[in-house]
Scaffold this motif. Structure first.
Motif, mmCIF file in Angstrom:
data_model
loop_
_atom_site.group_PDB
_atom_site.id
_atom_site.type_symbol
_atom_site.label_atom_id
_atom_site.label_comp_id
_atom_site.label_asym_id
_atom_site.label_seq_id
_atom_site.Cartn_x
_atom_site.Cartn_y
_atom_site.Cartn_z
ATOM 1 N N TYR A 54 0.829 -1.215 0.000
ATOM 2 C CA TYR A 54 0.000 0.000 0.000
ATOM 3 C C TYR A 54 0.858 1.257 0.000
ATOM 4 O O TYR A 54 1.877 1.320 0.687
ATOM 5 N N VAL A 55 0.374 2.302 -0.660
ATOM 6 C CA VAL A 55 1.130 3.551 -0.742
ATOM 7 C C VAL A 55 0.898 4.461 0.472
ATOM 8 O O VAL A 55 1.741 5.273 0.817
ATOM 9 N N SER A 56 -0.264 4.330 1.086
ATOM 10 C CA SER A 56 -0.577 5.187 2.245
ATOM 11 C C SER A 56 -0.957 4.296 3.424
ATOM 12 O O SER A 56 -1.090 3.077 3.276
ATOM 13 N N GLY A 62 -9.603 6.147 3.092
ATOM 14 C CA GLY A 62 -10.006 6.203 1.671
ATOM 15 C C GLY A 62 -9.397 5.070 0.877
ATOM 16 O O GLY A 62 -9.695 3.890 1.105
ATOM 17 N N TRP A 63 -8.522 5.420 -0.041
ATOM 18 C CA TRP A 63 -7.966 4.481 -1.027
ATOM 19 C C TRP A 63 -7.401 3.205 -0.386
ATOM 20 O O TRP A 63 -7.810 2.089 -0.712
ATOM 21 N N THR A 64 -6.457 3.379 0.528
ATOM 22 C CA THR A 64 -5.803 2.198 1.104
ATOM 23 C C THR A 64 -6.715 1.499 2.101
ATOM 24 O O THR A 64 -6.742 0.265 2.158
ATOM 25 N N THR A 114 -0.869 -1.647 -4.956
ATOM 26 C CA THR A 114 -2.111 -0.889 -5.143
ATOM 27 C C THR A 114 -1.937 0.613 -5.376
ATOM 28 O O THR A 114 -2.794 1.396 -4.965
ATOM 29 N N SER A 115 -0.874 1.008 -6.057
ATOM 30 C CA SER A 115 -0.788 2.416 -6.439
ATOM 31 C C SER A 115 -0.127 2.546 -7.809
ATOM 32 O O SER A 115 0.748 1.749 -8.168
ATOM 33 N N PHE A 116 -0.565 3.548 -8.549
ATOM 34 C CA PHE A 116 -0.096 3.713 -9.938
ATOM 35 C C PHE A 116 1.428 3.741 -10.042
ATOM 36 O O PHE A 116 2.029 3.094 -10.893
ATOM 37 N N GLY A 117 2.059 4.487 -9.144
ATOM 38 C CA GLY A 117 3.508 4.702 -9.233
ATOM 39 C C GLY A 117 4.353 3.479 -8.890
ATOM 40 O O GLY A 117 5.585 3.543 -8.950
ATOM 41 N N ALA A 137 -2.716 -2.415 -9.366
ATOM 42 C CA ALA A 137 -3.905 -1.565 -9.452
ATOM 43 C C ALA A 137 -3.586 -0.280 -10.200
ATOM 44 O O ALA A 137 -2.651 0.439 -9.833
ATOM 45 N N THR A 138 -4.345 -0.030 -11.230
ATOM 46 C CA THR A 138 -4.409 1.204 -12.022
ATOM 47 C C THR A 138 -3.275 1.373 -13.025
ATOM 48 O O THR A 138 -3.183 2.412 -13.665
ATOM 49 N N GLY A 139 -2.437 0.355 -13.167
ATOM 50 C CA GLY A 139 -1.383 0.451 -14.180
ATOM 51 C C GLY A 139 -1.897 0.058 -15.550
ATOM 52 O O GLY A 139 -3.051 -0.367 -15.701
ATOM 53 N N PRO A 182 -3.762 10.367 -16.490
ATOM 54 C CA PRO A 182 -5.095 10.415 -17.127
ATOM 55 C C PRO A 182 -6.240 10.014 -16.199
ATOM 56 O O PRO A 182 -7.316 10.618 -16.248
ATOM 57 N N GLU A 183 -6.017 9.034 -15.341
ATOM 58 C CA GLU A 183 -7.092 8.609 -14.420
ATOM 59 C C GLU A 183 -7.616 9.788 -13.600
ATOM 60 O O GLU A 183 -8.829 9.966 -13.442
ATOM 61 N N VAL A 184 -6.698 10.585 -13.088
ATOM 62 C CA VAL A 184 -7.094 11.685 -12.196
ATOM 63 C C VAL A 184 -7.740 12.814 -13.011
ATOM 64 O O VAL A 184 -8.752 13.393 -12.599
ATOM 65 N N GLU A 211 0.695 14.591 -4.826
ATOM 66 C CA GLU A 211 0.891 13.425 -3.944
ATOM 67 C C GLU A 211 -0.455 12.746 -3.776
ATOM 68 O O GLU A 211 -1.497 13.387 -3.875
ATOM 69 N N TRP A 212 -0.399 11.431 -3.473
ATOM 70 C CA TRP A 212 -1.659 10.727 -3.219
ATOM 71 C C TRP A 212 -2.150 10.983 -1.800
ATOM 72 O O TRP A 212 -3.348 11.051 -1.551
ATOM 73 N N PHE A 213 -1.207 11.116 -0.889
ATOM 74 C CA PHE A 213 -1.599 11.197 0.521
ATOM 75 C C PHE A 213 -0.749 12.233 1.237
ATOM 76 O O PHE A 213 0.429 12.003 1.505
ATOM 77 N N GLN A 235 -12.313 15.380 -4.454
ATOM 78 C CA GLN A 235 -10.858 15.218 -4.373
ATOM 79 C C GLN A 235 -10.454 13.878 -4.945
ATOM 80 O O GLN A 235 -11.252 12.948 -4.973
ATOM 81 N N ASN A 236 -9.210 13.819 -5.407
ATOM 82 C CA ASN A 236 -8.668 12.539 -5.875
ATOM 83 C C ASN A 236 -7.462 12.152 -5.019
ATOM 84 O O ASN A 236 -6.539 11.503 -5.467
ATOM 85 N N THR A 237 -7.470 12.634 -3.801
ATOM 86 C CA THR A 237 -6.407 12.300 -2.853
ATOM 87 C C THR A 237 -6.958 11.262 -1.878
ATOM 88 O O THR A 237 -8.145 10.940 -1.931
ATOM 89 N N ASN A 238 -6.099 10.760 -1.007
ATOM 90 C CA ASN A 238 -6.498 9.580 -0.230
ATOM 91 C C ASN A 238 -7.136 9.857 1.123
ATOM 92 O O ASN A 238 -7.707 8.959 1.720
ATOM 93 N N SER A 239 -7.014 11.075 1.641
ATOM 94 C CA SER A 239 -7.470 11.288 3.026
ATOM 95 C C SER A 239 -8.771 12.106 3.069
ATOM 96 O O SER A 239 -9.181 12.681 2.061
HETATM 97 N N1 GUN Z 1 -2.537 5.563 -5.241
HETATM 98 C C1 GUN Z 1 -3.154 6.121 -4.205
HETATM 99 N N2 GUN Z 1 -4.345 6.618 -4.557
HETATM 100 C C2 GUN Z 1 -4.486 6.340 -5.842
HETATM 101 C C3 GUN Z 1 -5.518 6.617 -6.780
HETATM 102 O O1 GUN Z 1 -6.554 7.219 -6.495
HETATM 103 N N3 GUN Z 1 -5.272 6.176 -8.026
HETATM 104 C C4 GUN Z 1 -4.137 5.546 -8.359
HETATM 105 N N4 GUN Z 1 -3.969 5.200 -9.623
HETATM 106 N N5 GUN Z 1 -3.171 5.265 -7.524
HETATM 107 C C5 GUN Z 1 -3.354 5.676 -6.278
#
Ligand code: GUN
Length: 382
Positions: A54-56, A62-64, A114-117, A137-139, A182-184, A211-213, A235-239
């Motif tokens: 997990y990234v966060s 949220g996301w995580t 589970t994160s794009f990066g 996830a999301t790649g 592009p997703e965001v 940043e995601w979080f 928002q498209n952030t995690n918190s």
């Molecule tokens: N990593 C953390 N949050 C997200 C998100 O919303 N989308 C993607 N692709 N990666 C994330």
């Protein structure tokens, strides 16, 4: 759809303090092993070991948090057959490669990143470890042992946009955006298209935090939007920082990924909640049957992977009916969010009336639709 109950959210908030304290250490946790006396339990060696990166922190709400609910669901559903573990707060850097190799070294044969990066690190490690299946996830890069998966978060953003369109008084909505992919950008635009489906005159402002979080940056971005006349935010952030800021400032906002209603009871207009459990269940079932598929999966409202939940009581019934109509159309396939006419914010027509965007269009969105102020970072000068 697994809506979170209030108690689990409050628990998450309490947990998040502890989780944040271990952030730098990339805390690793394992599910407690099944009691030794349980006669039906398979010996640990026979269990499929599954790792989640997990990234966060899982306490992000949220996301995580939501990915971790999916992990817990499969742990329960496949009890005795699987053993899951996770590492949280992993940066999208060489740390990710180290964590992936470590997970594989510990016997995990199925690993969810589970994160794009994480994309390049997954590709690199997967090439070295053909016996391990990776799920990113999301790649967008697959391989013989790498599948990609995502949910159509833009459909949730569109449904939230409808509510925003019915609730904004300033006719200016805003989005706190994370990482410019592009997703965001698609989510920002989808939110605005939803709002403009109620009132085409609605304008939008975006602030990127890159940043995601980062709760402090998310809060700062929300503050700057409110100061510039925005009264309803997505928002498209995690918190839940955007929602909390809205609560303090008398604005309105949405939860994203998880049910964030408990964080800001007055400001909360609805939460676009993702449910990863159906996909995680499918992958585990396939893997246990020796039938892991690979490929690319993108599930939406139709598959029960995303929905707008807990719409606020003060949202007019006419707006709730519009949400229901769009949701029903997404479910039965009679409606697509990205249906023309759609113009970008320079006036260029991108989809003609009635034209429905195809996959390359949707996955390559790097423009703002009409009514959104500014330019997508990285697309300036184009
Ligand atoms: N990593 C953390 N949050 C997200 C998100 O919303 N989308 C993607 N692709 N990666 C994330």
């Amino acid at each position: 759809m697994n809506a979170l109950n209030k108690r689990s959210l409050l628990k998450a908030v309490a947990l998040s303090a502890v989780t944040l304290a271990t952030l730098a250490a990339c805390g690793k946790k394992e599910e407690a092993p099944a009691p030794a006396a349980a006669p039906a339990a398979a010996p640990a060696a026979d269990k499929l070991k599954i790792g989640f990166m997990y990234v966060s922190p899982i306490g992000d709400g949220g996301w995580t948090f939501q990915h971790d609910l999916g992990r817990k669901a499969i742990q329960e559903k496949f009890a005795g057959k699987v053993e899951t573990s996770f590492v949280e707060s992993v940066p999208e850097s060489a740390d990710a490669e180290r964590v992936l190799r470590d997970m594989a070294g510990q016997g995990n044969k199925l690993i969810f990143a589970t994160s794009f990066g994480f994309q390049e690190y997954v590709q690199k490690v997967a090439a070295d470890l053909p016996d391990v299946k990776f799920e990113h996830a999301t790649g967008y890069k697959q391989a013989a042992n790498v599948a990609t998966y995502d949910t159509k978060t833009f459909e949730g953003a569109y449904l939230a946009g409808i509510v925003a369109g019915g609730m904004t008084k300033t006719k200016t909505v805003g989005v706190v955006a994370s990482v410019p992919i592009p997703e965001v950008v698609r989510n920002i635009n989808s939110f605005v298209l939803g709002a403009q489906s109620v009132d085409p005159s609605i304008k939008a402002k975006v602030v990127w935090v890159n940043e995601w979080f980062s709760p402090p940056k998310e809060a700062e971005a929300a503050t700057s939007l409110i100061n510039r006349g925005v009264d309803v935010m997505y928002q498209n952030t995690n918190s839940p920082a955007v929602l909390k800021t809205a609560e303090e400032r008398g604005a309105r906002a949405f939860g994203k990924d998880g049910d964030m209603s408990a964080f800001a009871p007055k400001a909360h207009l609805g939460s676009a909640v993702v449910d990863w459990t159906p996909y995680y269940s499918k992958v585990v079932e396939d893997t246990l049957a020796g039938n892991w598929q690979g490929g690319n999966f993108w599930w939406g409202v139709k598959e029960g992977a995303i929905d707008l939940l807990k719409i606020a009581d003060d949202v007019p019934q006419e707006i709730k009916d519009r949400v229901e109509k769009a949701r029903a159309g997404l479910k039965d396939g009679s409606f697509a969010v990205w249906t023309g006419p759609i113009k970008d914010n320079t006036g260029k027509e991108l989809l003609a009336a009635g034209q429905v965007a195809d996959l390359p269009f949707l996955t390559g969105i790097n423009f703002y639709v009409a009514g959104v102020e500014g330019k997508v970072p990285g697309a300036e000068g184009k």
